[in-house]
Every structure is written in C-alpha cells, then in structure tokens.
Write a protein that holds these residues in place. Sequence first.
Motif, PDB file in Angstrom:
ATOM      1  N   CYS A   1       0.907  -1.301  -0.061  1.00 16.02           N
ATOM      2  CA  CYS A   1       0.075   0.055  -0.108  1.00 16.02           C
ATOM      3  C   CYS A   1       0.764   1.397   0.024  1.00 16.02           C
ATOM      4  CB  CYS A   1      -0.805   0.032   1.274  1.00 16.02           C
ATOM      5  SG  CYS A   1      -1.825   1.468   1.096  1.00 16.02           S
ATOM      6  N   ALA A   2       1.132   1.976  -1.311  1.00 16.35           N
ATOM      7  CA  ALA A   2       1.600   3.201  -1.368  1.00 16.35           C
ATOM      8  C   ALA A   2       0.829   4.287  -1.214  1.00 16.35           C
ATOM      9  CB  ALA A   2       2.215   3.273  -2.547  1.00 16.35           C
ATOM     10  N   GLY A   3      -0.495   4.125  -0.584  1.00 10.80           N
ATOM     11  CA  GLY A   3      -1.261   5.240  -0.472  1.00 10.80           C
ATOM     12  C   GLY A   3      -1.923   5.369   1.067  1.00 10.80           C
ATOM     13  N   ILE A   4      -3.063   5.373   1.237  1.00 12.30           N
ATOM     14  CA  ILE A   4      -3.399   5.414   2.506  1.00 12.30           C
ATOM     15  C   ILE A   4      -4.116   4.253   3.016  1.00 12.30           C
ATOM     16  CG2 ILE A   4      -5.550   6.557   4.243  1.00 12.30           C
ATOM     17  CD1 ILE A   4      -5.345   8.921   2.161  1.00 12.30           C
ATOM     18  N   TRP A   5      -3.462   3.786   4.242  1.00 11.27           N
ATOM     19  CA  TRP A   5      -4.023   2.465   4.646  1.00 11.27           C
ATOM     20  C   TRP A   5      -5.028   2.708   6.052  1.00 11.27           C
ATOM     21  CZ3 TRP A   5      -0.973  -2.356   4.121  1.00 11.27           C
ATOM     22  CH2 TRP A   5      -1.859  -3.596   4.527  1.00 11.27           C
ATOM     23  N   CYS A   6      -6.232   2.668   5.717  1.00 10.61           N
ATOM     24  CA  CYS A   6      -7.318   2.980   6.676  1.00 10.61           C
ATOM     25  C   CYS A   6      -7.716   1.943   7.377  1.00 10.61           C
ATOM     26  CB  CYS A   6      -8.267   3.987   5.749  1.00 10.61           C
ATOM     27  SG  CYS A   6      -9.787   4.425   6.990  1.00 10.61           S
ATOM     28  N   LYS A   7      -7.321   1.883   8.641  1.00 10.40           N
ATOM     29  CA  LYS A   7      -7.932   0.769   9.531  1.00 10.40           C
ATOM     30  C   LYS A   7      -9.298   1.412  10.495  1.00 10.40           C
ATOM     31  CE  LYS A   7      -4.784  -2.720   9.945  1.00 10.40           C
ATOM     32  NZ  LYS A   7      -4.638  -3.894  10.487  1.00 10.40           N
ATOM     33  N   GLY A   8      -9.496   2.772  10.622  1.00 14.15           N
ATOM     34  CA  GLY A   8     -10.429   3.325  10.894  1.00 14.15           C
ATOM     35  C   GLY A   8     -10.356   4.726  10.619  1.00 14.15           C
ATOM     36  N   GLY A   9     -11.313   5.543  10.907  1.00 12.49           N
ATOM     37  CA  GLY A   9     -11.607   6.953  10.714  1.00 12.49           C
ATOM     38  C   GLY A   9     -12.001   6.969   9.342  1.00 12.49           C
ATOM     39  N   SER A  10     -11.707   8.191   8.841  1.00 16.69           N
ATOM     40  CA  SER A  10     -12.471   8.329   7.370  1.00 16.69           C
ATOM     41  C   SER A  10     -11.355   9.104   6.580  1.00 16.69           C
ATOM     42  CB  SER A  10     -13.637   9.268   7.376  1.00 16.69           C
ATOM     43  OG  SER A  10     -13.457  10.487   8.156  1.00 16.69           O
ATOM     44  N   VAL A  11     -11.556   8.904   5.051  1.00 19.09           N
ATOM     45  CA  VAL A  11     -10.830   9.575   4.211  1.00 19.09           C
ATOM     46  C   VAL A  11     -11.676  10.009   3.100  1.00 19.09           C
ATOM     47  CG1 VAL A  11      -9.176   9.153   2.453  1.00 19.09           C
ATOM     48  CG2 VAL A  11      -9.041   8.015   4.656  1.00 19.09           C
TER      49      VAL A  11
END
Length: 455
Positions: free
Chosen positions: A277-287
Amino acid sequence: SYGWEFDGDGTVDTTTTSPTASHVYTTYATGLSPRVTLFDAGGAAIATPENALSVETYPKTLFVDGNSGTAAVPYDSETTAAKTIADALSVAKAGSTIIIKANTYKISTLLVDKAVTLVGATGRPEDVVLKPNGNVVRAVTLSHPQAKLLSVAVSDFTYASGNYNAGRAVCIDAAGGVVSNCVIRNCKNNGGYAYGAGICMLGAGLVTHTVITNCQASTTSYGGSAVYMTDGEVRNCLFAGNSYPDTESGTTEGGTVYMKDGKVENCTLALNTSTRCAGIWCKGGSVANCIMALGKTMSSTATEKAWAGTAKNFSHCITDTTEPINDSCTTGNSLFVSAAAGDYHLSTGCEALDFGEELGWMTDGATDLDGQPRIDGDCPDAGCYEAKAGVFAASFAAKTATEAFAPITVDFEVKVVNAGDAGVTCLWYEGDAAEPFEESDELTLRFVRSECGTT
C-alpha cells in the motif's frame, strides 16, 4: 489617602482617596512587590500593610535570530532576539508567539507543552530550516491543543537506533497540537516498530497545508512513511516521494499514511513507494476527497496498491487503479500537470475537478495548499490543490505507450476547458523545433516515429 508603589521600589507612583488602584505594566519584569501606604488627613504615613504579592510580566512576542540577536532575556525584540529556539521556549509563557528569523537551526528535541506558537518569520517554510544537532529522536513534540508549529521546514532527522519511536520530524501526542504551512523532508526511521517517519499523531491534533517528501519508514515500522495517526485531522497536504526500504520483506503493513482513526481530507499522495500500500492504509476513521496515484508497491504478493483497509471509510477519492475503491469514488490517470517535475496541480479536464464533497471546514476563507479558495466551482476538487474555475486551460497527454521498438505510433490527446465559442487550434511541435510540424483544429494527433531515438 493611599499611596501606591506598583513596583515596590520605595517611590509612591500614585495616590488615591479610595482603597483601590489600577496599573498597566508595559514592560517585562519579574519579582515586583507592589506596596500601599496609608496616610492620615495630615499626610503622615500611618501604616504599610505587609503582603506576599508578587507581579511578573511576560512578553507576548519573542524573537529568535541565529545570526544577529544579542540574546538578552526576555528576547522581546529583534535586536535582543535569542540565538536558539530552545532559549526562547524556556522564557515563553502560555499565549506567547516565538517568531523565528530566517536561518538554519541545529536543534535537539523541542517540547512545546503549553499554548505557544513557533512560527517562521517570513511565512515561507524554506527560510527557517530545523536540522538535528546530533543523534536526535525527533525535531518537535507538540503536547497542548494550542501548541503550534507554523511556516518552518524540518529536514534530515534520522534516529540511529532504538525501537518504538514515534514521529521523526513531529510527534503530536495525546494532548494535541497544530502543524501548518510546513515542509518535512528527508526524515527516516531506523529503529524497529516505529511510528511515522514524518509525523506521528496520537491525539486530536491538526496537520494542514503541509508537504512531506522523501521520508522513509523502516522495514519493521508500524506504518506511515509520511504520517502515522490514531486520531486527529490531516487536510490540504501533499505527500510525495516517501518510501520504505527497497525490499519485499518486512513486517510493516505499509501505507504512506497509516491511520487507525481520525480524518484525512483533500490530500494528494503521489510517487510514494511501500512494501505494501503506497497510499492510505485506513484501519479506522475516514478519508475524503483524496488522490492516491503513481505509487509503487515492492511486494510481489501485495494485493493492496494505492489504498488499503476498509473500503467504506473512503469517500469521493480517486485512485489510478483499475477499479474504484467504492461507488462514491472513481479512477483516473493523467491527474497532474507534471508529476515528473514535481507539479501536482490538477491537469486540465482531469477526473478530480469538482469531484469532492463539501466538508464542514470549507467555510468562507478556507484555502487549498496554495492558499487559494478551496471551492472554486460547483464542488471542491479532490486533492490538495483547487483548480481555478472559468479560466482557459489546456493540457495534453499520450493515450498510448510512448516507449517501444521502432517504428512506434503514439496517440496524443489535448484537453481544453473554458475555451468559449471560438474553439482552439493546436500547433504541434517536435522537441525544440521553431516551427510546428502539424496545425489542426482537432484535439487528437497520431504521431509516427520510424527511427530509434527520443523526442
């Protein structure tokens, strides 16, 4: 009557007929012991009540000048400026602003644990550069909701050893803090299980209008070559050229931005490299309203490329993958004016224009990374930059491969916006030729090169 000595120097400063008085202390002073003397009708002193009252005054604005300051406490003028940021911090009180004159400052970790603002004097981050004075864990720790780091560049912080370190350039701890209009570059995590080579956010802080480039996480990092966050908000930021060591192995999950909670909004991530993952690794929260493109993953088995985590946490985001993250998102290519040249402004007619959703902070006065109005059109653009609506603009890109065995045929396409009713004429040039080889009202061109070479 009452005779008042506001500084306790033995001289009565003012006399009143009532037992109250007010005084404005205009200069810096410590250890003042005000006194009052009571006088009878004939003017004779009859009592001087004892008290333990002490008055101290502090400068609202302090200065740092590594070149020409005389380092006279309390550093409240450009002439008497402190030589080091640490010296000014030792004097600053809650509510103070420390103005840092243009220079490169070698520092040990600066702890800002009260409502103090550190700000570069010119507003241009490259004018005030913070570099490590030896083997320093990090540049700045912010530990107060109103602790602020503004308009500086943080460069070259690389801690040589030690595990479980957080934030090589800046750590915003659980108490909070603000980073704005900063540049963070060339910071590196060497220790194992570290958090965020650029910024680590452990509290409800804010990172905005900031560029993080060429930072590197370790192979055993918990993630976030640019940002690791468990809370807080990141918005209007650019993350480019950040990386992990050039290997397929490592225990890290990756992510240029690795988040367990918080919000990432209107950010651009480009040309970053990761094990996964070269971008955003989102385990929680919001993008929301983010662009993730031109990244590279080194693990041949990685299924996460431009993004990873929970798909439903992404909204109105753009990737250069085959499929969008979810139904609210889309894909796109040729998103930038010239990523190779470091220009990540939006290209003419690209998918990011007006693609974003309006967010709560986008009120009057909200700006993009350039300081331009955030909404300039029907909707906000995705990414850190907002394109100027209603202005003629054009760009072109190759629609087919530009490298192959000769002969090669390349199809080019021009994108034009706000051309009006007059239409456009395209003049096509090869290299630095003074004359065009083609003139056409068409917005496409098929170019054939029969010989080996570049153009």
